[in-house]
Design an enzyme around this catalytic site. Structure first.
Site, PDB file in Angstrom:
ATOM      1  N   HIS A 112      24.755  21.537  17.393  1.00 52.51           N
ATOM      2  CA  HIS A 112      24.999  20.241  16.737  1.00 52.51           C
ATOM      3  C   HIS A 112      25.323  20.433  15.250  1.00 52.51           C
ATOM      4  O   HIS A 112      26.034  19.626  14.669  1.00 52.51           O
ATOM      5  CB  HIS A 112      23.770  19.333  16.851  1.00 52.51           C
ATOM      6  CG  HIS A 112      23.585  18.690  18.198  1.00 52.51           C
ATOM      7  ND1 HIS A 112      24.625  18.365  19.037  1.00 52.51           N
ATOM      8  CD2 HIS A 112      22.464  18.279  18.835  1.00 52.51           C
ATOM      9  CE1 HIS A 112      24.136  17.801  20.137  1.00 52.51           C
ATOM     10  NE2 HIS A 112      22.827  17.745  20.038  1.00 52.51           N
TER      11      HIS A 112
ATOM     12  N   SER B 205      20.718  22.070  19.565  1.00 50.33           N
ATOM     13  CA  SER B 205      20.595  21.572  18.183  1.00 50.33           C
ATOM     14  C   SER B 205      21.295  22.519  17.193  1.00 50.33           C
ATOM     15  O   SER B 205      21.830  22.064  16.183  1.00 50.33           O
ATOM     16  CB  SER B 205      19.136  21.408  17.775  1.00 50.33           C
ATOM     17  OG  SER B 205      18.501  20.505  18.634  1.00 50.33           O
TER      18      SER B 205
ATOM     19  N   CYS C  64      19.833  26.959  21.222  1.00 47.72           N
ATOM     20  CA  CYS C  64      19.544  25.569  21.609  1.00 47.72           C
ATOM     21  C   CYS C  64      20.729  24.701  21.190  1.00 47.72           C
ATOM     22  O   CYS C  64      21.434  25.011  20.237  1.00 47.72           O
ATOM     23  CB  CYS C  64      18.262  25.110  20.900  1.00 47.72           C
ATOM     24  SG  CYS C  64      17.864  23.362  21.116  1.00 47.72           S
TER      25      CYS C  64
ATOM     26  N   HIS D  89      16.322  28.319  15.702  1.00 52.38           N
ATOM     27  CA  HIS D  89      14.994  27.713  15.538  1.00 52.38           C
ATOM     28  C   HIS D  89      14.115  27.928  16.764  1.00 52.38           C
ATOM     29  O   HIS D  89      13.087  27.275  16.888  1.00 52.38           O
ATOM     30  CB  HIS D  89      15.138  26.214  15.238  1.00 52.38           C
ATOM     31  CG  HIS D  89      15.744  25.428  16.361  1.00 52.38           C
ATOM     32  ND1 HIS D  89      17.080  25.480  16.673  1.00 52.38           N
ATOM     33  CD2 HIS D  89      15.188  24.585  17.262  1.00 52.38           C
ATOM     34  CE1 HIS D  89      17.315  24.710  17.712  1.00 52.38           C
ATOM     35  NE2 HIS D  89      16.188  24.157  18.103  1.00 52.38           N
TER      36      HIS D  89
ATOM     37  N   CYS E 260      11.131  26.191  20.957  1.00 51.25           N
ATOM     38  CA  CYS E 260      11.791  24.876  21.020  1.00 51.25           C
ATOM     39  C   CYS E 260      11.943  24.370  22.441  1.00 51.25           C
ATOM     40  O   CYS E 260      11.178  23.531  22.871  1.00 51.25           O
ATOM     41  CB  CYS E 260      13.146  24.826  20.313  1.00 51.25           C
ATOM     42  SG  CYS E 260      13.828  23.142  20.455  1.00 51.25           S
TER      43      CYS E 260
HETATM   44  P1  CND Z   1      22.401  21.386  26.800  1.00 49.09           P
HETATM   45  O1  CND Z   1      23.734  21.214  26.217  1.00 49.09           O
HETATM   46  O2  CND Z   1      22.017  22.679  27.413  1.00 49.09           O
HETATM   47  O3  CND Z   1      22.129  20.239  27.907  1.00 49.09           O
HETATM   48  C1  CND Z   1      22.701  18.977  27.874  1.00 49.09           C
HETATM   49  C2  CND Z   1      23.059  18.560  29.310  1.00 49.09           C
HETATM   50  O4  CND Z   1      23.574  17.218  29.263  1.00 49.09           O
HETATM   51  C3  CND Z   1      24.128  19.427  29.958  1.00 49.09           C
HETATM   52  O5  CND Z   1      23.685  19.872  31.225  1.00 49.09           O
HETATM   53  C4  CND Z   1      25.342  18.489  30.081  1.00 49.09           C
HETATM   54  O6  CND Z   1      26.132  18.742  31.225  1.00 49.09           O
HETATM   55  C5  CND Z   1      24.671  17.134  30.165  1.00 49.09           C
HETATM   56  N1  CND Z   1      25.532  16.017  29.755  1.00 49.09           N
HETATM   57  C6  CND Z   1      26.453  15.993  28.749  1.00 49.09           C
HETATM   58  N2  CND Z   1      27.029  14.774  28.667  1.00 49.09           N
HETATM   59  C7  CND Z   1      26.474  14.021  29.648  1.00 49.09           C
HETATM   60  C8  CND Z   1      26.646  12.671  30.079  1.00 49.09           C
HETATM   61  N3  CND Z   1      27.519  11.860  29.460  1.00 49.09           N
HETATM   62  N4  CND Z   1      25.906  12.219  31.107  1.00 49.09           N
HETATM   63  C9  CND Z   1      25.020  13.032  31.748  1.00 49.09           C
HETATM   64  N5  CND Z   1      24.792  14.326  31.376  1.00 49.09           N
HETATM   65  C10 CND Z   1      25.514  14.802  30.340  1.00 49.09           C
HETATM   66  O7  CND Z   1      21.376  21.005  25.617  1.00 49.09           O
HETATM   67  P2  CND Z   1      19.810  21.328  25.419  1.00 49.09           P
HETATM   68  O8  CND Z   1      19.102  21.162  26.706  1.00 49.09           O
HETATM   69  O9  CND Z   1      19.670  22.583  24.631  1.00 49.09           O
HETATM   70  O10 CND Z   1      19.438  20.131  24.424  1.00 49.09           O
HETATM   71  C11 CND Z   1      19.493  18.788  24.864  1.00 49.09           C
HETATM   72  C12 CND Z   1      19.349  17.843  23.705  1.00 49.09           C
HETATM   73  O11 CND Z   1      18.041  17.985  23.138  1.00 49.09           O
HETATM   74  C13 CND Z   1      20.324  18.120  22.547  1.00 49.09           C
HETATM   75  O12 CND Z   1      20.785  16.900  21.992  1.00 49.09           O
HETATM   76  C14 CND Z   1      19.457  18.867  21.561  1.00 49.09           C
HETATM   77  O13 CND Z   1      19.960  18.759  20.255  1.00 49.09           O
HETATM   78  C15 CND Z   1      18.166  18.114  21.742  1.00 49.09           C
HETATM   79  C16 CND Z   1      16.962  18.766  21.128  1.00 49.09           C
HETATM   80  C17 CND Z   1      15.949  17.940  20.681  1.00 49.09           C
HETATM   81  C18 CND Z   1      14.823  18.497  20.113  1.00 49.09           C
HETATM   82  C19 CND Z   1      13.696  17.633  19.673  1.00 49.09           C
HETATM   83  O14 CND Z   1      12.749  18.121  19.034  1.00 49.09           O
HETATM   84  N6  CND Z   1      13.703  16.327  20.013  1.00 49.09           N
HETATM   85  C20 CND Z   1      14.714  19.871  19.979  1.00 49.09           C
HETATM   86  N7  CND Z   1      15.730  20.657  20.405  1.00 49.09           N
HETATM   87  C21 CND Z   1      16.826  20.135  21.009  1.00 49.09           C
HETATM   88 ZN    ZN Z   2      15.995  22.994  19.820  1.00 49.28          ZN
END
Ligand code: CND
Ligand code: ZN
Ligand code: ZN
Length: 375
Positions: A52, A49, A47, A68, A175
């Protein structure tokens, strides 16, 4: 020969330094103490995260074993454990559910007081670690640490799931899928016939799309700077996809115009401050709901004009899709088994655990949705 009660030596991916590759090491995994569970991990997803932490965007003490989003089989249990037993199929929970704290007792909230994410201590609930490597203690991550053949978690951080479930798929319920789907159905509470915008079409964002569709949204607009993500988004329910780089005005304005005054629900699923503001501003100014799902960069803040909220917009966020984890994960697995939603389209790559660094490179280059590592 039973391994219960003994230290297990196994392979794990250790992050010793930020911005460096993982190093596959032999680690020692201590037996579970009271109210703890040792799990043999069978499959773990990658993921953003986790990345990150590597990039320094999300704080975690080092050295650490990340991961996770996984599924596995209970190897042994500590004293007093009653909710799982050796041989059970399980999913580790990065947000625990102790069932006793004020948050767990509140009907609407899920961020249990025992969550490591509240303190970033990198330990189990008792404040200590079960991993050592080259004589050094290694930190846990979010109480799960699934980038290891064996891990130890607190009983409040593990849910028993259907014995027939395919672990290399349902690991995503740990997740990505649940976080995205729940953000649409529980947190945003997307309504039938509504217009939604989803910023970021990775594994979590596509799961938001699946949730918006399940809730009966009439239009689901995907927003991403990587147009290679659009085909999958459309397959899963996006009705339109747009790339902010194709416009010479702010994307929130484009969305506002496309929807006659703003979307009903927007989701930021990237983890950037600028897109969090765009997602807020693209939603309708008197009833729009904007949900932050992406993890914002460590220690950065926004300055906001409160007028953006005064007429009635709602700005909110949630972890793990707002789900009470221990109660909800077995139900989500049952729903997957009953074919209520798909997980297969989210899994673009399956690799042996030893290829973890290649898996992260695929994520960083935008070429994968979810890589599942198998042991
Ligand atoms: P992933 O990197 O696969 O997806 C992110 C997407 O955003 C990609 O398709 C990128 O091309 C796109 N992107 C990047 N920059 C831009 C921009 N400026 N404008 C438009 N699109 C853009 O990530 P993921 O899907 O695994 O995770 C997404 C987020 O969710 C990430 O920040 C992660 O840390 C978070 C997350 C949150 C939680 C929670 O509990 N809230 C749990 N896990 C992950
Ligand atoms: Zn996650
Ligand atoms: Zn609790």
């Amino acid at each position: 020969m039973s391994t219960a009660g003994k230290v297990i030596k196994c392979k794990a991916a250790v992050l010793w330094e930020y911005k460096k590759p993982f190093s596959i090491e032999e680690v020692e995994v201590a037996p579970p103490k009271a109210y703890e569970v040792r799990i043999k991990i069978v499959a773990t997803g990658i993921c953003r995260s986790d990345d990150h932490v590597v990039s320094g965007n999300l704080h975690s003490p080092l050295p650490v074993i990340l991961g996770h989003e996984a599924a596995g089989i209970v190897e042994s249990i500590g004293e007093g454990v009653t909710t799982v037993k050796p041989g059970d199929k399980v999913i580790p929970l990065f947000i625990p559910q102790c069932g006793k704290c004020r948050i767990c007792k509140h009907p609407e909230s899920n961020f249990c007081m025992k969550a490591d994410l509240r303190k970033y201590q990198g330990t189990l609930v008792d404040g200590t670690c079960r991993f050592t490597c080259r004589g050094k203690p290694i930190h846990h991550f979010l109480g799960t640490s699934t980038f290891s053949e064996y891990t130890v978690v607190d009983e409040i951080s593990v849910a028993k799931i259907d014995a027939a479930s395919p672990l290399e798929k349902v690991c995503l319920i740990g997740c990505g899928f649940s976080t995205g789907y729940g953000s649409a159905v529980n947190v945003g509470k997307v309504t039938r016939g509504s217009i939604c915008a989803v910023f970021g079409l990775g594994g979590v964002g596509l799961s938001v799309v699946i949730g918006c569709k399940a809730a009966g949204a009439a239009r689901i607009i995907g927003v991403d700077i990587n147009k290679d993500k659009f085909a999958k988004a459309k397959e899963l329910g996006a009705t339109e996809c747009i790339n902010p780089q194709d416009y010479d005005k702010p994307i929130n304005q484009v969305l506002y115009e496309m929807t006659d005054g703003g979307v009903d629900f927007s989701f930021e699923v990237i983890g950037r401050l600028d897109t969090m503001v765009s997602a807020l501003l693209c939603c309708q100014d008197s009833h729009g709901v904007s949900v932050i799902v992406g993890v914002p960069p460590n220690a950065q803040s926004l300055s906001m004009n409160p007028m953006a909220l005064l007429a009635g917009r709602t700005w909110k966020g949630a972890l793990f899709g707002g789900y009470k984890s221990k109660d909800s994960v077995p139900k989500l697995v049952a729903d997957f088994m009953a074919k209520k939603f798909p997980l297969e389209p989210l899994i673009t790559n399956v690799s042996p655990f030893a290829k973890i660094n290649e898996g992260f490179d695929l994520l960083r280059s935008g070429k994968s949705i979810r890589t599942v590592l198998t042991f």
